[in-house]
Design an enzyme around this catalytic site. Structure first.
Site, mmCIF file in Angstrom:
data_model
loop_
_atom_site.group_PDB
_atom_site.id
_atom_site.type_symbol
_atom_site.label_atom_id
_atom_site.label_comp_id
_atom_site.label_asym_id
_atom_site.label_seq_id
_atom_site.Cartn_x
_atom_site.Cartn_y
_atom_site.Cartn_z
ATOM 1 N N ASP A 1 10.897 -0.258 80.024
ATOM 2 C CA ASP A 1 10.036 0.797 80.535
ATOM 3 C C ASP A 1 9.913 1.842 79.418
ATOM 4 O O ASP A 1 10.652 1.784 78.429
ATOM 5 C CB ASP A 1 10.715 1.387 81.786
ATOM 6 C CG ASP A 1 10.063 2.657 82.261
ATOM 7 O OD1 ASP A 1 8.840 2.653 82.445
ATOM 8 O OD2 ASP A 1 10.773 3.667 82.439
ATOM 9 N N ASP B 1 8.599 5.820 80.000
ATOM 10 C CA ASP B 1 8.912 7.182 80.452
ATOM 11 C C ASP B 1 10.311 7.269 81.045
ATOM 12 O O ASP B 1 10.661 6.512 81.947
ATOM 13 C CB ASP B 1 7.907 7.635 81.524
ATOM 14 C CG ASP B 1 6.549 7.996 80.941
ATOM 15 O OD1 ASP B 1 6.522 8.643 79.880
ATOM 16 O OD2 ASP B 1 5.527 7.647 81.557
ATOM 17 N N GLU C 1 8.611 8.995 95.520
ATOM 18 C CA GLU C 1 8.892 7.924 94.551
ATOM 19 C C GLU C 1 10.393 7.672 94.411
ATOM 20 O O GLU C 1 10.835 6.529 94.271
ATOM 21 C CB GLU C 1 8.299 8.293 93.179
ATOM 22 C CG GLU C 1 8.524 7.242 92.118
ATOM 23 C CD GLU C 1 8.118 7.704 90.723
ATOM 24 O OE1 GLU C 1 7.984 6.842 89.848
ATOM 25 O OE2 GLU C 1 7.948 8.919 90.499
ATOM 26 N N SER D 1 4.779 -0.224 80.921
ATOM 27 C CA SER D 1 4.803 1.164 81.370
ATOM 28 C C SER D 1 3.725 1.478 82.395
ATOM 29 O O SER D 1 2.578 1.064 82.256
ATOM 30 C CB SER D 1 4.618 2.094 80.161
ATOM 31 O OG SER D 1 4.417 3.428 80.587
ATOM 32 N N ALA D 2 4.111 2.257 83.401
ATOM 33 C CA ALA D 2 3.154 2.759 84.386
ATOM 34 C C ALA D 2 2.564 4.088 83.915
ATOM 35 O O ALA D 2 1.869 4.768 84.660
ATOM 36 C CB ALA D 2 3.840 2.930 85.740
ATOM 37 N N LYS E 1 5.302 -3.374 88.645
ATOM 38 C CA LYS E 1 5.558 -3.809 87.266
ATOM 39 C C LYS E 1 6.166 -5.212 87.294
ATOM 40 O O LYS E 1 7.357 -5.407 87.100
ATOM 41 C CB LYS E 1 6.464 -2.804 86.562
ATOM 42 C CG LYS E 1 5.752 -1.477 86.340
ATOM 43 C CD LYS E 1 6.691 -0.387 85.929
ATOM 44 C CE LYS E 1 7.110 -0.523 84.505
ATOM 45 N NZ LYS E 1 7.885 0.616 84.046
ATOM 46 N N ASP F 1 14.422 2.764 84.449
ATOM 47 C CA ASP F 1 15.009 3.962 85.073
ATOM 48 C C ASP F 1 14.675 4.063 86.559
ATOM 49 O O ASP F 1 14.977 5.065 87.196
ATOM 50 C CB ASP F 1 14.554 5.239 84.345
ATOM 51 C CG ASP F 1 13.131 5.632 84.697
ATOM 52 O OD1 ASP F 1 12.906 6.806 85.047
ATOM 53 O OD2 ASP F 1 12.237 4.776 84.624
#
EC number: 3.1.3.91
Length: 290
Positions: A39, A41, A86, A154-155, A203, A228
Site C-alpha cells: 500500500d 498512504d 473506515e 493504492s487507493a 484492493k 495499514d
C-alpha cells in the site's frame, strides 16, 4: 535465530516461530523468487510527524491552494463523516465497502468542480507535508539494486503518489503502481479518473484487470505484503502461485482497539512505528548472500 529488528518495542507477532520459519524459507528461495506488494498512504508514507498528522495523497490535494475554500470545507466534511467509518472496529468490511464508494465518488465529484490543472500538481506536492517513512531510501534503492519488483497498490491518487516518490529521488523502473489516476483534457484540466475506482476495501483481483504484470513475474512466489488496513490483506490476490507470504501491518490509529484484529490477519503488526526498519531488516536478511 531471531532477527534483532523483531525485538523493537513497536513489534507484535502472532506466531514468532512460524514467522521465523517463513523468513528462513524466503531467504532460501533467494531474491530471484521475491516480490514486494505494498500500500502507499500511511504504509510507505508517514502517518504523523512531531504529533501532527501527515497527509494522504487525497489530503495533499484537499489542503492545497488549487482547491477553493468552499471546496476544502466540503472535502473536510466528507473526511469527518467517512474516516471514522473506515476505521470503525465494529463495522465489517462488507458494511464499509459501499460507504467507501460513496466517499471516493463524492470527493472525485468535488475535484471535477475545481477544474484542477495538471501542471500545478508537482508544486502542490512540493509544498505539502507529505513524508515517506524513515528508511525509505534504503527500502526503494536496495529493491532496485537487487532487481526485486515493487508493486504499489493504492487507493490514493497515482499522479500524486508518483510525484512524492519522484521528488524523494527513489522512483525506479522496478516500481509498478496501480492506483486512481487523473484524466486531463487537452488543456490539462481534470475531467475524471481513469479506469475502475480503487478504494480501501476493493484492493484485490477485481480491479486488477491488467494481470500481465503478475504473469511476467510468476516465478516470484515469495511475497512481503505491507499494509495499514485490513483491506490491504487482499492485495496479493492477483498472484497465481504463492509459496510464502509475510504480511506486515502498520497500525497507526485506534491502536488499542485494533491490535487484536490486526494480529489475527498480519504476521507482524507495527504499533505507531514511523520507520521501515523492520521491513528493511527482513529484506537485508533474506537477500544476504551467505
Amino acid at each position: 535465530m531471531r532477527l534483532p529488528v523483531l525485538g523493537k518495542d513497536t513489534v507484535r507477532m502472532r506466531d514468532p516461530e512460524g514467522l521465523q520459519d517463513k523468513i528462513t524459507r524466503i531467504q532460501r528461495g533467494g531474491q530471484e523468487k521475491l516480490q514486494i506488494i505494498s500500500d502507499f498512504d500511511m504504509t510507505l508514507s508517514r502517518f504523523s510527524r512531531n504529533g501532527e498528522r501527515c497527509p494522504t495523497c487525497y489530503n495533499i490535494i484537499d489542503n492545497s491552494n488549487i482547491i477553493s475554500d468552499e471546496g476544502r470545507k466540503k472535502l473536510k466534511c466528507l473526511f469527518d463523516i467517512y474516516y471514522p467509518l473506515e476505521i470503525d472496529p465494529k463495522k465489517s468490511i462488507e458494511e464499509k465497502y459501499p460507504l467507501m464508494v460513496e466517499w471516493w465518488s463524492k470527493a472525485h465529484d468535488l475535484f471535477y468542480e475545481q477544474r484542477i490543472q495538471k501542471d500545478r500538481l508537482a508544486q502542490v506536492v512540493k509544498e505539502s507535508q507529505a513524508t515517506l517513512r524513515d528508511g525509505y531510501d534504503l527500502f526503494f534503492n536496495s529493491l532496485y539494486q537487487r532487481e526485486i519488483p515493487l508493486f504499489i497498490f493504492s487507493a490514493g491518487i497515482g499522479d500524486v503518489l508518483e510525484e512524492i516518490i519522484r521528488q524523494a529521488g527513489v522512483f525506479h523502473p522496478n516500481t509498478k503502481v496501480v492506483s486512481n489516476y487523473m484524466d486531463f483534457d487537452d488543456n490539462g484540466i481534470l475531467t475524471g479518473f481513469k479506469g475502475d475506482l480503487i478504494h480501501t476495501y476493493n484492493k484485490n483481483s477485481s480491479v486488477l484487470k491488467d494481470t500481465e504484470y503478475f504473469k511476467e513475474i510468476s516465478h516470484r512466489t515469495n511475497i512481503l505484503l505491507l499494509g495499514d488496513t485490513l483491506g490491504d490483506l487482499t492485495m496479493a490476490d492477483g498472484v497465481s502461485t504463492v509459496e510464502n507470504i509475510i504480511k506486515i501491518g502498520f497500525l497507526n490509529d485506534k491502536v488499542e482497539e485494533l491490535t487484536e484484529q490486526f494480529l489475527q490477519s498480519y504476521d507482524i503488526v507495527l504499533l505507531r512505528d514511523e520507520t521501515l526498519d523492520v521491513v528493511n531488516g527482513i529484506l537485508q536478511f533474506v537477500t544476504a548472500k551467505n
